[in-house]
Motif scaffolding. Sequence first.
Motif, PDB file in Angstrom:
ATOM      1  N   PRO A 182       0.880  -1.100  -0.019  1.00 55.22           N
ATOM      2  CA  PRO A 182       0.068  -0.021   0.057  1.00 55.22           C
ATOM      3  C   PRO A 182       0.982   1.117  -0.009  1.00 55.22           C
ATOM      4  O   PRO A 182       2.060   1.337  -0.066  1.00 55.22           O
ATOM      5  CB  PRO A 182      -0.819  -0.136   1.338  1.00 55.22           C
ATOM      6  CG  PRO A 182       0.313  -0.815   2.133  1.00 55.22           C
ATOM      7  CD  PRO A 182       0.967  -1.611   1.370  1.00 55.22           C
ATOM      8  N   MET A 189       6.634  -0.699   3.503  1.00 57.19           N
ATOM      9  CA  MET A 189       5.820  -1.609   3.159  1.00 57.19           C
ATOM     10  C   MET A 189       6.173  -2.097   1.975  1.00 57.19           C
ATOM     11  O   MET A 189       5.897  -3.269   1.567  1.00 57.19           O
ATOM     12  CB  MET A 189       4.127  -1.063   2.918  1.00 57.19           C
ATOM     13  CG  MET A 189       3.648  -0.630   4.174  1.00 57.19           C
ATOM     14  SD  MET A 189       3.565  -2.050   5.155  1.00 57.19           S
ATOM     15  CE  MET A 189       3.790  -1.647   6.834  1.00 57.19           C
ATOM     16  N   PRO A 208       4.116  -1.987  -6.108  1.00 54.45           N
ATOM     17  CA  PRO A 208       3.550  -0.696  -5.106  1.00 54.45           C
ATOM     18  C   PRO A 208       2.393  -0.223  -5.347  1.00 54.45           C
ATOM     19  O   PRO A 208       1.787  -0.315  -6.536  1.00 54.45           O
ATOM     20  CB  PRO A 208       4.936  -0.109  -5.361  1.00 54.45           C
ATOM     21  CG  PRO A 208       5.761  -0.969  -6.237  1.00 54.45           C
ATOM     22  CD  PRO A 208       4.986  -1.815  -7.086  1.00 54.45           C
ATOM     23  N   GLY A 240      -4.325  -2.553  -9.263  1.00 54.35           N
ATOM     24  CA  GLY A 240      -4.354  -3.532  -8.535  1.00 54.35           C
ATOM     25  C   GLY A 240      -5.092  -4.624  -9.325  1.00 54.35           C
ATOM     26  O   GLY A 240      -4.772  -5.834  -9.352  1.00 54.35           O
ATOM     27  N   GLY A 244      -3.267  -7.756 -10.420  1.00 58.03           N
ATOM     28  CA  GLY A 244      -3.359  -8.708  -9.072  1.00 58.03           C
ATOM     29  C   GLY A 244      -3.422 -10.089  -9.646  1.00 58.03           C
ATOM     30  O   GLY A 244      -2.908 -11.136  -9.305  1.00 58.03           O
ATOM     31  N   THR A 262      -9.815  -6.129  -0.156  1.00 53.13           N
ATOM     32  CA  THR A 262      -8.770  -6.677  -1.307  1.00 53.13           C
ATOM     33  C   THR A 262      -8.043  -7.880  -0.772  1.00 53.13           C
ATOM     34  O   THR A 262      -8.108  -8.528  -1.552  1.00 53.13           O
ATOM     35  CB  THR A 262      -7.840  -5.492  -1.421  1.00 53.13           C
ATOM     36  OG1 THR A 262      -8.482  -4.153  -1.874  1.00 53.13           O
ATOM     37  CG2 THR A 262      -6.926  -5.936  -2.876  1.00 53.13           C
ATOM     38  N   VAL A 265     -10.306 -10.832  -1.673  1.00 53.02           N
ATOM     39  CA  VAL A 265     -10.161 -11.262  -3.009  1.00 53.02           C
ATOM     40  C   VAL A 265      -8.851 -11.893  -3.316  1.00 53.02           C
ATOM     41  O   VAL A 265      -8.992 -13.043  -4.251  1.00 53.02           O
ATOM     42  CB  VAL A 265     -10.050  -9.812  -3.885  1.00 53.02           C
ATOM     43  CG1 VAL A 265      -9.826  -9.955  -5.358  1.00 53.02           C
ATOM     44  CG2 VAL A 265     -11.409  -9.122  -3.671  1.00 53.02           C
ATOM     45  N   CYS A 314      -1.940   1.393   9.663  1.00 57.52           N
ATOM     46  CA  CYS A 314      -2.742   0.301  10.251  1.00 57.52           C
ATOM     47  C   CYS A 314      -2.557  -0.007  11.612  1.00 57.52           C
ATOM     48  O   CYS A 314      -3.847  -0.463  12.159  1.00 57.52           O
ATOM     49  CB  CYS A 314      -2.039  -0.980   9.319  1.00 57.52           C
ATOM     50  SG  CYS A 314      -0.313  -1.280   9.704  1.00 57.52           S
ATOM     51  N   LEU A 440      -6.005  -5.918  15.106  1.00 54.25           N
ATOM     52  CA  LEU A 440      -4.668  -5.874  14.716  1.00 54.25           C
ATOM     53  C   LEU A 440      -3.520  -5.599  15.676  1.00 54.25           C
ATOM     54  O   LEU A 440      -2.955  -6.263  16.075  1.00 54.25           O
ATOM     55  CB  LEU A 440      -4.636  -4.893  13.719  1.00 54.25           C
ATOM     56  CG  LEU A 440      -3.224  -4.647  13.056  1.00 54.25           C
ATOM     57  CD1 LEU A 440      -2.732  -5.977  12.011  1.00 54.25           C
ATOM     58  CD2 LEU A 440      -3.325  -3.391  11.870  1.00 54.25           C
TER      59      LEU A 440
HETATM   60  P1  NAD Z   1      -5.966  -1.427  -1.134  1.00 52.77           P
HETATM   61  O1  NAD Z   1      -6.396  -2.798  -0.412  1.00 52.77           O
HETATM   62  O2  NAD Z   1      -7.007  -0.670  -1.638  1.00 52.77           O
HETATM   63  O3  NAD Z   1      -4.498  -1.310  -1.726  1.00 52.77           O
HETATM   64  C1  NAD Z   1      -3.346  -2.032  -1.460  1.00 52.77           C
HETATM   65  C2  NAD Z   1      -2.764  -2.641  -2.485  1.00 52.77           C
HETATM   66  O4  NAD Z   1      -3.516  -3.426  -3.089  1.00 52.77           O
HETATM   67  C3  NAD Z   1      -2.479  -1.312  -3.563  1.00 52.77           C
HETATM   68  O5  NAD Z   1      -1.178  -1.696  -4.217  1.00 52.77           O
HETATM   69  C4  NAD Z   1      -3.479  -1.679  -4.748  1.00 52.77           C
HETATM   70  O6  NAD Z   1      -3.084  -1.311  -5.764  1.00 52.77           O
HETATM   71  C5  NAD Z   1      -3.747  -3.136  -4.534  1.00 52.77           C
HETATM   72  N1  NAD Z   1      -4.728  -3.718  -4.979  1.00 52.77           N
HETATM   73  C6  NAD Z   1      -5.998  -3.227  -5.033  1.00 52.77           C
HETATM   74  N2  NAD Z   1      -7.126  -3.921  -5.566  1.00 52.77           N
HETATM   75  C7  NAD Z   1      -6.333  -5.056  -5.934  1.00 52.77           C
HETATM   76  C8  NAD Z   1      -6.805  -6.293  -6.428  1.00 52.77           C
HETATM   77  N3  NAD Z   1      -8.101  -6.592  -6.662  1.00 52.77           N
HETATM   78  N4  NAD Z   1      -5.772  -7.348  -6.608  1.00 52.77           N
HETATM   79  C9  NAD Z   1      -4.553  -7.043  -6.289  1.00 52.77           C
HETATM   80  N5  NAD Z   1      -4.334  -5.996  -5.835  1.00 52.77           N
HETATM   81  C10 NAD Z   1      -5.263  -4.871  -5.419  1.00 52.77           C
HETATM   82  O7  NAD Z   1      -5.838  -0.866   0.367  1.00 52.77           O
HETATM   83  P2  NAD Z   1      -5.459   1.092   0.742  1.00 52.77           P
HETATM   84  O8  NAD Z   1      -7.016   1.419   0.997  1.00 52.77           O
HETATM   85  O9  NAD Z   1      -4.976   1.533  -0.290  1.00 52.77           O
HETATM   86  O10 NAD Z   1      -4.581   0.911   2.014  1.00 52.77           O
HETATM   87  C11 NAD Z   1      -5.241   1.219   3.268  1.00 52.77           C
HETATM   88  C12 NAD Z   1      -5.593  -0.061   4.012  1.00 52.77           C
HETATM   89  O11 NAD Z   1      -4.519  -0.864   4.059  1.00 52.77           O
HETATM   90  C13 NAD Z   1      -6.037   0.139   5.328  1.00 52.77           C
HETATM   91  O12 NAD Z   1      -7.339  -0.654   5.738  1.00 52.77           O
HETATM   92  C14 NAD Z   1      -4.934  -0.106   6.160  1.00 52.77           C
HETATM   93  O13 NAD Z   1      -5.329  -0.475   7.591  1.00 52.77           O
HETATM   94  C15 NAD Z   1      -4.460  -1.265   5.652  1.00 52.77           C
HETATM   95  N6  NAD Z   1      -2.788  -1.477   6.016  1.00 52.77           N
HETATM   96  C16 NAD Z   1      -2.727  -2.717   6.734  1.00 52.77           C
HETATM   97  C17 NAD Z   1      -1.323  -2.724   7.164  1.00 52.77           C
HETATM   98  C18 NAD Z   1      -1.058  -3.922   7.998  1.00 52.77           C
HETATM   99  O14 NAD Z   1       0.202  -4.089   8.126  1.00 52.77           O
HETATM  100  N7  NAD Z   1      -1.803  -4.741   8.578  1.00 52.77           N
HETATM  101  C19 NAD Z   1      -0.170  -1.800   6.752  1.00 52.77           C
HETATM  102  C20 NAD Z   1      -0.743  -0.744   6.068  1.00 52.77           C
HETATM  103  C21 NAD Z   1      -2.071  -0.633   5.609  1.00 52.77           C
END
Ligand code: NAD
Length: 543
Positions: A182, A189, A208, A240, A244, A262, A265, A314, A440
């Motif tokens: 993310p 990350m 990324p 993504g 993905g 996501t 998925v 997160c 978490l």
């Molecule tokens: P997101 O799920 O929309 O995107 C994250 C990544 O996934 C991006 O690179 C995006 O391009 C990709 N992506 C999106 N749809 C996809 C698909 N269908 N297939 C494959 N890849 C896909 O998340 P976001 O909203 O951009 O990020 C914020 C979220 O991430 C928050 O919920 C946060 O809590 C979480 N987060 C968790 C951690 C952890 O360590 N637990 C760390 C950082 C962020």
Amino acid sequence: MNPMSDPAPEHASGLATAGPADPEHDRTASYALDPGYVRALTDRVVSTTGESVPTYSPFTGQPLGAIPQSSTADVETAYRRAQRAQEAWAATPLEDRSRAMLALHDLILDRQDEIIDLVCWESGKARKHAFDEPLHVALTARYYARTAHEHLDPSRKAGVVPGLTRVEVNREPKGVVGVISPWNYPFTMALCDGLPALMAGNAVVHKPDAQTMLSALLGVQLLEEAGFPRDLWQVVAGPGRELGGPMIERSDYVCFTGSTATGKVIARQCADRLIGCSLELGGKNPILVLRDAAVDRAAEGAVRAAFSNAGQLCVSMERMFVADQVYDRFVARFVERTKAMRLGSGLEWGSDMGSLISKAQLDTVTAHVEDAVGKGARVLAGGRARPDLGPYFYEPTILEGVTPDMTCFGDETFGPVIALYRFHDEAEAVARANAGEYGLNASIYSRDGKRARAIARQIRCGTVNINEAFGATFASIDSPMGGMRQSGMGRRQGAEGIHRYTESQSVATQRVVRFAPMLGMSDQAYARMMTANLRLMNKLRRK
Ligand code: NAD
């Protein structure tokens, strides 16, 4: 508020251009960063499409560069290259892999100004929050370099027949690991999950987030400078939901960090191929301030817990449960500290909070606060956007009187908004902290470490920090980090963080006896003898 207003052009790494080129006429030009510098990074994206997507700084809306986009065929090329590199890498001795990892550690510390500048430009965060990124990656690199033998050497296990069955467990690399990361901590990350994959002998294909490609690409450049083979870490770019599927189709394991939606998925796609995945997902993290907490320390920690990286973290806290006995004193200190925070747009040290990353984030935060206030919540601090500081700034916000009908009661805001709740009974506070679907990170403030640790055992979160917000667990790389329930599957860091990238293989060498009747013994006599053996072993307390 004491806003810093100057998006300072003078900074340590010298990334900025002396005079602005015009990206409207020259796609490679950039107002904010040197185009040659950006091009050296973006050249690493596997792309033959001829298409690129511009990326902008949240500080000012200035363009930073153009990111070449990858097609499905480019994803295939990336995996082919990674596979070839992985075969040679898996045969490279652990000492050599560790040496590169430690060189990366030093390089990251030496080049931290450059890393931090780029992270700030791309994400809009305050410099002190950007510093956490090289810090965390350096810790991770050193940890896995120093523990490579401990985690990866073949290990001896107890054989079924003592002295006659010798068992060894080998750890083989999975192959090529797909990493999807993310935008919120773009350098950390990008690298922190991939480093143990490399240490274990894998290659990485990485996608990324589109908003923060450059920080990730700088990380990949540093890997090469530290001595990792160039093809070992491939980067693809694009939406993504388009890339993905093709990535998962070709991965031997997938490491995903992002939203719970996501993550589900990704998990379904991995299940179809019967490959493993680790999922680091969202949270709605609770912080508990117990009746015996040091109030000042808790108020200081609460600011970091709720507002680090403008709450786009997160493990940051969005729900705070405070004991009756200290509620008024604590809230007064917390509100005072929050109101004193300096918001700043720019690369300089000295600001306490930066911008949100995008309009989408600003819209979510605004909607959550408006919904809560509209339904009767009280704003104790913040509660409004700050377009005077930059397009996506929002003040650190403390709410009181949040009720279950409000969106921010249970939904992750992922912004600088925290709700305060008073409690009388600790058991009830634990139950409220455990309510909802996430699990978490949690934090407990108390002067009594033993009591706090006992309460921690009742909290259904993957990490619990006592008298600290999140740094104590997140930076203790020897211990696992990850989510329970809807916050994820699998763990990063520690032994679990590297073993997820290996296949374990048990090799047993049997001597003298065999697992069948011997010396003319009947099947029945053999069964009787084995039964007697089992009883004896239990008496001898063997495992
Ligand atoms: P997101 O799920 O929309 O995107 C994250 C990544 O996934 C991006 O690179 C995006 O391009 C990709 N992506 C999106 N749809 C996809 C698909 N269908 N297939 C494959 N890849 C896909 O998340 P976001 O909203 O951009 O990020 C914020 C979220 O991430 C928050 O919920 C946060 O809590 C979480 N987060 C968790 C951690 C952890 O360590 N637990 C760390 C950082 C962020």
